[in-house]
Design a protein around this motif. Sequence first.
Motif, mmCIF file in Angstrom:
data_model
loop_
_atom_site.group_PDB
_atom_site.id
_atom_site.type_symbol
_atom_site.label_atom_id
_atom_site.label_comp_id
_atom_site.label_asym_id
_atom_site.label_seq_id
_atom_site.Cartn_x
_atom_site.Cartn_y
_atom_site.Cartn_z
ATOM 1 N N ASN A 170 5.267 32.260 20.405
ATOM 2 C CA ASN A 170 4.748 33.575 20.002
ATOM 3 C C ASN A 170 5.858 34.598 19.763
ATOM 4 O OD1 ASN A 170 1.955 32.798 20.295
ATOM 5 N ND2 ASN A 170 2.284 32.851 22.520
ATOM 6 N N PHE A 171 7.093 34.139 19.800
ATOM 7 C CA PHE A 171 8.244 35.018 19.566
ATOM 8 C C PHE A 171 8.254 36.205 20.533
ATOM 9 C CE2 PHE A 171 6.987 33.175 15.443
ATOM 10 C CZ PHE A 171 8.088 32.363 15.214
ATOM 11 N N GLY A 172 7.898 35.950 21.788
ATOM 12 C CA GLY A 172 7.868 37.019 22.787
ATOM 13 C C GLY A 172 9.042 36.927 23.743
ATOM 14 N N VAL A 173 9.279 37.998 24.479
ATOM 15 C CA VAL A 173 10.359 38.094 25.453
ATOM 16 C C VAL A 173 9.781 38.602 26.761
ATOM 17 C CG1 VAL A 173 12.501 39.278 26.051
ATOM 18 C CG2 VAL A 173 12.134 38.514 23.720
ATOM 19 N N GLY A 174 10.170 37.978 27.846
ATOM 20 C CA GLY A 174 9.776 38.440 29.170
ATOM 21 C C GLY A 174 11.000 38.806 29.985
ATOM 22 N N LEU A 175 10.960 39.976 30.619
ATOM 23 C CA LEU A 175 12.089 40.449 31.418
ATOM 24 C C LEU A 175 11.607 40.879 32.795
ATOM 25 C CD1 LEU A 175 14.008 42.772 28.888
ATOM 26 C CD2 LEU A 175 14.623 40.438 29.541
ATOM 27 N N ALA A 176 12.460 40.678 33.781
ATOM 28 C CA ALA A 176 12.225 41.202 35.125
ATOM 29 C C ALA A 176 13.581 41.545 35.712
ATOM 30 C CB ALA A 176 11.489 40.189 35.997
ATOM 31 N N SER A 177 13.650 42.694 36.356
ATOM 32 C CA SER A 177 14.923 43.145 36.894
ATOM 33 C C SER A 177 15.189 42.536 38.257
ATOM 34 C CB SER A 177 14.933 44.677 36.998
ATOM 35 O OG SER A 177 16.180 45.124 37.488
#
Length: 309
Positions: free
Chosen positions: A159-166
Amino acid sequence: QPVNQPTNHQFFLENFTFCGISLLSNFSNNWPVVVDSGSVCVSLPGEIYDTFLTWLDNSTVVELSQVNSLPTLSFQLAIDGNTNQLYHIPLSYLLINGSDIISEEGAPFIHIAGSATTNRLCVLRGSSIVGNNNQFNTPPISLGSLALRSMYFAADFDNFGVGLASKYSSGSGSGLLCQAKAVCVGDQSYWYGSNSCSEAACSNYFFTQLNASTHKCEFVNSVWVGGMFLIILIITLELLSYFIVQYTASSLPRVVMVDQNGEGMVPRYVVWVDPFTRAVGWMVTSVCDKVLIKCHSVRRRRPNNNVVV
């Protein structure tokens, strides 16, 4: 944050700060970011890099025990259900051996006491935002592998998505390596983008000049006196022109036809004066007439001591 058919995974960030200073506010509220796992460094658009470098005090010597307390690059996602979520990239994650940078522009040196190698920040200067003919461009911020190492990162290739978590829940590091804010005095204006003070444009105002000692706009006495003399002279000439017109009728008269005592229309010369001059002249004339009448009345009532009864 899905993007259709990207060459790299992309997202938009906002509230991009360093040392508590916004790096974007000169240009936009948010900015595009590409995730480039094939590169190592963080790459910032030219003008954003310049602001970052302005607030980086790389003249400070950092002790080895202070490396983990270096400040962070912080941001929020432009589309995020939790708008208060901050993501941090500590500068300590971006430290590299100075010899690893060969021809890239940027990568400021960091002096670490006791370090056996020369250290640099893996933060590069990318393309400029303002191009030729003042054309505005939006070169993206690029996050390389070192920046991704400081966060939890997931890529959705379907889905061409990005997931981020600090990895860091709070804090932007210490004030170490943060440049002190410039202190402006007098009439100086502060510009946070360059952390500098600019002098007041005193030359844009009449009768003023910049005092180099106090940094204030001050009146130039000689020019001020000359200006006041010129204003008084103009007013005096206006009044004088009115009285000349009023009592000598030396200005160009206008001929109007008036009915004189029922004898028909006869030509009459009328002197024209502009409304302002006429109003001022009537006021001054009225005052002068009252003074003259008063003096004449006092003179008529004065007793003649030379008369013998």
